[in-house]
Design a protein around this motif. Structure first.
Motif, PDB file in Angstrom:
ATOM      1  N   LEU A  25      -7.357   6.124   0.674  1.00 11.00           N
ATOM      2  CA  LEU A  25      -6.216   5.375   0.169  1.00 11.00           C
ATOM      3  C   LEU A  25      -6.630   4.213  -0.728  1.00 11.00           C
ATOM      4  O   LEU A  25      -5.960   3.918  -1.711  1.00 11.00           O
ATOM      5  CB  LEU A  25      -5.400   4.839   1.362  1.00 11.00           C
ATOM      6  CG  LEU A  25      -4.073   4.191   1.097  1.00 11.00           C
ATOM      7  CD1 LEU A  25      -3.096   5.196   0.501  1.00 11.00           C
ATOM      8  CD2 LEU A  25      -3.502   3.625   2.390  1.00 11.00           C
ATOM      9  N   LEU A  26      -7.740   3.562  -0.419  1.00 10.13           N
ATOM     10  CA  LEU A  26      -8.166   2.406  -1.205  1.00 10.13           C
ATOM     11  C   LEU A  26      -8.864   2.815  -2.498  1.00 10.13           C
ATOM     12  O   LEU A  26      -8.661   2.198  -3.541  1.00 10.13           O
ATOM     13  CB  LEU A  26      -9.086   1.500  -0.376  1.00 10.13           C
ATOM     14  CG  LEU A  26      -8.489   0.927   0.914  1.00 10.13           C
ATOM     15  CD1 LEU A  26      -9.490  -0.001   1.583  1.00 10.13           C
ATOM     16  CD2 LEU A  26      -7.180   0.213   0.659  1.00 10.13           C
ATOM     17  N   ARG A  27      -9.695   3.827  -2.437  1.00  5.71           N
ATOM     18  CA  ARG A  27     -10.394   4.291  -3.645  1.00  5.71           C
ATOM     19  C   ARG A  27      -9.539   5.257  -4.462  1.00  5.71           C
ATOM     20  O   ARG A  27      -9.893   5.603  -5.580  1.00  5.71           O
ATOM     21  CB  ARG A  27     -11.724   4.957  -3.272  1.00  5.71           C
ATOM     22  CG  ARG A  27     -12.759   3.959  -2.783  1.00  5.71           C
ATOM     23  CD  ARG A  27     -14.058   4.639  -2.412  1.00  5.71           C
ATOM     24  NE  ARG A  27     -13.979   5.126  -1.032  1.00  5.71           N
ATOM     25  CZ  ARG A  27     -14.963   5.698  -0.376  1.00  5.71           C
ATOM     26  NH1 ARG A  27     -16.126   5.910  -0.971  1.00  5.71           N
ATOM     27  NH2 ARG A  27     -14.816   6.080   0.874  1.00  5.71           N
ATOM     28  N   ARG A  28      -8.461   5.717  -3.856  1.00  7.61           N
ATOM     29  CA  ARG A  28      -7.514   6.653  -4.486  1.00  7.61           C
ATOM     30  C   ARG A  28      -8.197   7.927  -4.974  1.00  7.61           C
ATOM     31  O   ARG A  28      -7.962   8.389  -6.097  1.00  7.61           O
ATOM     32  CB  ARG A  28      -6.771   5.981  -5.640  1.00  7.61           C
ATOM     33  CG  ARG A  28      -5.896   4.835  -5.200  1.00  7.61           C
ATOM     34  CD  ARG A  28      -5.092   4.288  -6.377  1.00  7.61           C
ATOM     35  NE  ARG A  28      -4.459   3.049  -6.000  1.00  7.61           N
ATOM     36  CZ  ARG A  28      -4.816   1.865  -6.468  1.00  7.61           C
ATOM     37  NH1 ARG A  28      -5.779   1.744  -7.338  1.00  7.61           N
ATOM     38  NH2 ARG A  28      -4.187   0.786  -6.067  1.00  7.61           N
ATOM     39  N   ASN A  45      -6.917   1.982   8.205  1.00  8.65           N
ATOM     40  CA  ASN A  45      -5.528   2.121   8.643  1.00  8.65           C
ATOM     41  C   ASN A  45      -5.179   1.081   9.702  1.00  8.65           C
ATOM     42  O   ASN A  45      -4.099   0.490   9.679  1.00  8.65           O
ATOM     43  CB  ASN A  45      -5.272   3.526   9.183  1.00  8.65           C
ATOM     44  CG  ASN A  45      -3.858   3.687   9.663  1.00  8.65           C
ATOM     45  OD1 ASN A  45      -2.907   3.616   8.896  1.00  8.65           O
ATOM     46  ND2 ASN A  45      -3.697   3.862  10.966  1.00  8.65           N
ATOM     47  N   TYR A  46      -6.098   0.837  10.635  1.00  2.95           N
ATOM     48  CA  TYR A  46      -5.914  -0.190  11.662  1.00  2.95           C
ATOM     49  C   TYR A  46      -5.728  -1.570  11.026  1.00  2.95           C
ATOM     50  O   TYR A  46      -4.833  -2.334  11.402  1.00  2.95           O
ATOM     51  CB  TYR A  46      -7.129  -0.165  12.596  1.00  2.95           C
ATOM     52  CG  TYR A  46      -7.294  -1.351  13.503  1.00  2.95           C
ATOM     53  CD1 TYR A  46      -6.465  -1.534  14.599  1.00  2.95           C
ATOM     54  CD2 TYR A  46      -8.308  -2.280  13.289  1.00  2.95           C
ATOM     55  CE1 TYR A  46      -6.630  -2.618  15.448  1.00  2.95           C
ATOM     56  CE2 TYR A  46      -8.484  -3.359  14.127  1.00  2.95           C
ATOM     57  CZ  TYR A  46      -7.643  -3.528  15.206  1.00  2.95           C
ATOM     58  OH  TYR A  46      -7.810  -4.602  16.047  1.00  2.95           O
ATOM     59  N   LEU A  47      -6.557  -1.882  10.035  1.00  2.00           N
ATOM     60  CA  LEU A  47      -6.418  -3.171   9.350  1.00  2.00           C
ATOM     61  C   LEU A  47      -5.075  -3.282   8.634  1.00  2.00           C
ATOM     62  O   LEU A  47      -4.437  -4.334   8.658  1.00  2.00           O
ATOM     63  CB  LEU A  47      -7.565  -3.367   8.350  1.00  2.00           C
ATOM     64  CG  LEU A  47      -8.960  -3.556   8.950  1.00  2.00           C
ATOM     65  CD1 LEU A  47     -10.027  -3.510   7.861  1.00  2.00           C
ATOM     66  CD2 LEU A  47      -9.047  -4.864   9.734  1.00  2.00           C
ATOM     67  N   LEU A  48      -4.639  -2.191   8.024  1.00  2.00           N
ATOM     68  CA  LEU A  48      -3.355  -2.188   7.316  1.00  2.00           C
ATOM     69  C   LEU A  48      -2.167  -2.324   8.277  1.00  2.00           C
ATOM     70  O   LEU A  48      -1.281  -3.146   8.054  1.00  2.00           O
ATOM     71  CB  LEU A  48      -3.194  -0.883   6.522  1.00  2.00           C
ATOM     72  CG  LEU A  48      -4.052  -0.705   5.290  1.00  2.00           C
ATOM     73  CD1 LEU A  48      -4.020   0.744   4.819  1.00  2.00           C
ATOM     74  CD2 LEU A  48      -3.595  -1.635   4.180  1.00  2.00           C
ATOM     75  N   THR A  49      -2.160  -1.521   9.321  1.00  2.00           N
ATOM     76  CA  THR A  49      -0.978  -1.434  10.194  1.00  2.00           C
ATOM     77  C   THR A  49      -0.960  -2.453  11.324  1.00  2.00           C
ATOM     78  O   THR A  49       0.094  -2.967  11.668  1.00  2.00           O
ATOM     79  CB  THR A  49      -0.849  -0.021  10.794  1.00  2.00           C
ATOM     80  OG1 THR A  49      -2.025   0.277  11.549  1.00  2.00           O
ATOM     81  CG2 THR A  49      -0.651   1.017   9.706  1.00  2.00           C
ATOM     82  N   GLU A  50      -2.117  -2.745  11.894  1.00  2.04           N
ATOM     83  CA  GLU A  50      -2.167  -3.638  13.058  1.00  2.04           C
ATOM     84  C   GLU A  50      -2.517  -5.080  12.701  1.00  2.04           C
ATOM     85  O   GLU A  50      -2.104  -6.011  13.385  1.00  2.04           O
ATOM     86  CB  GLU A  50      -3.187  -3.122  14.083  1.00  2.04           C
ATOM     87  CG  GLU A  50      -2.969  -1.694  14.525  1.00  2.04           C
ATOM     88  CD  GLU A  50      -1.717  -1.513  15.343  1.00  2.04           C
ATOM     89  OE1 GLU A  50      -1.405  -2.391  16.174  1.00  2.04           O
ATOM     90  OE2 GLU A  50      -1.044  -0.476  15.160  1.00  2.04           O
ATOM     91  N   ALA A  59     -11.095  -3.369  -0.459  1.00  2.96           N
ATOM     92  CA  ALA A  59     -11.801  -2.409  -1.305  1.00  2.96           C
ATOM     93  C   ALA A  59     -12.915  -1.747  -0.497  1.00  2.96           C
ATOM     94  O   ALA A  59     -13.571  -2.401   0.309  1.00  2.96           O
ATOM     95  CB  ALA A  59     -12.383  -3.103  -2.528  1.00  2.96           C
ATOM     96  N   ASN A  60     -13.105  -0.453  -0.723  1.00  3.32           N
ATOM     97  CA  ASN A  60     -14.177   0.306  -0.081  1.00  3.32           C
ATOM     98  C   ASN A  60     -15.338   0.491  -1.043  1.00  3.32           C
ATOM     99  O   ASN A  60     -15.143   0.596  -2.251  1.00  3.32           O
ATOM    100  CB  ASN A  60     -13.674   1.685   0.360  1.00  3.32           C
ATOM    101  CG  ASN A  60     -12.830   1.622   1.612  1.00  3.32           C
ATOM    102  OD1 ASN A  60     -12.930   0.670   2.385  1.00  3.32           O
ATOM    103  ND2 ASN A  60     -12.004   2.624   1.828  1.00  3.32           N
TER     104      ASN A  60
END
Length: 153
Positions: A25-28, A45-50, A59-60
Motif C-alpha cells: 500500500l505504501l510503495r503502491r 496495517n496495525y500502524l494505520l488502523t490501531e 514510507a517503506n
C-alpha cells in the motif's frame, strides 16, 4: 503464511510463475511475499488502523547512506513537516529479536536521528524512545500512537 501477534489484514496476494507477490500500500506496487514482507504488511496495517499513523506519512524501504554504504530502513514514520519520527525494523517470525537487531536499527538512526525505534518479528514488538538531552533510551510498554509520537518533546 504465518499467524502473527497482530490484527488480521486481508492482503492482496497474487501468484506469477510460482512466486507470490503482495501489493504494498505504501510503495503502491507488488513486491515478493517473503516472511519479512508478511510481517511488514501486517505491521503497517496495525500502524494505520490501531495507531492512527497517516498513510501519507509513512514510507517503506527508505534509502539512507551510512558511512558511504547504501542501506534501507524497513519503514520510516514522519511528522507533518516530513521530519523522521520513528524507524521500524522487521524480521521474519522465525528470527529472534536480539541485541544485534537493535544495533542494526541504532546504526540507521545515526543518519535519521529519530526519537523512536521499533522492532517487530510479527510475534514480539519492541519500542524504545531516545532521549537526546540525557543521551539515554527507555523501553516502552507499548507501541505509541501517532499522536504520542508527535508529543515526543
Amino acid at each position: 503464511m504465518y499467524s502473527l501477534n497482530l490484527p488480521k489484514y486481508p492482503l492482496k496476494i497474487t501468484e506469477k510463475n510460482g512466486k507470490y507477490y503482495v501489493f504494498d500500500l505504501l510503495r503502491r506496487k507488488k513486491v515478493v511475499l517473503t516472511p519479512e514482507e508478511w510481517v511488514r504488511q501486517h505491521f503497517v496495517n496495525y500502524l494505520l488502523t490501531e495507531k492512527n499513523v497517516p498513510k501519507e506519512l509513512m514510507a517503506n524501504e527508505v534509502a539512507i547512506t551510512l558511512n558511504t554504504l547504501s542501506r534501507r530502513c524497513d519503514t520510516v514514520i514522519y511528522d507533518t513537516y516530513l521530519k523522521p519520527l520513528a524507524i521500524v525494523e522487521y524480521k521474519a517470525p522465525s528470527v529472534r529479536i536480539t541485541q544485534d537487531v537493535f544495533e542494526q536499527i541504532a546504526r540507521y538512526n545515526l543518519v535519521l536521528k529519530v526519537h523512536y525505534l521499533i522492532v517487530s518479528n510479527g510475534m514480539e514488538h519492541y519500542c524504545c524512545r531516545i532521549d537526546y538531552d540525557t543521551h539515554s533510551y527507555s523501553h516502552l510498554k507499548a507501541i505509541p500512537s501517532y499522536t504520542e509520537l508527535l508529543a515526543r518533546d
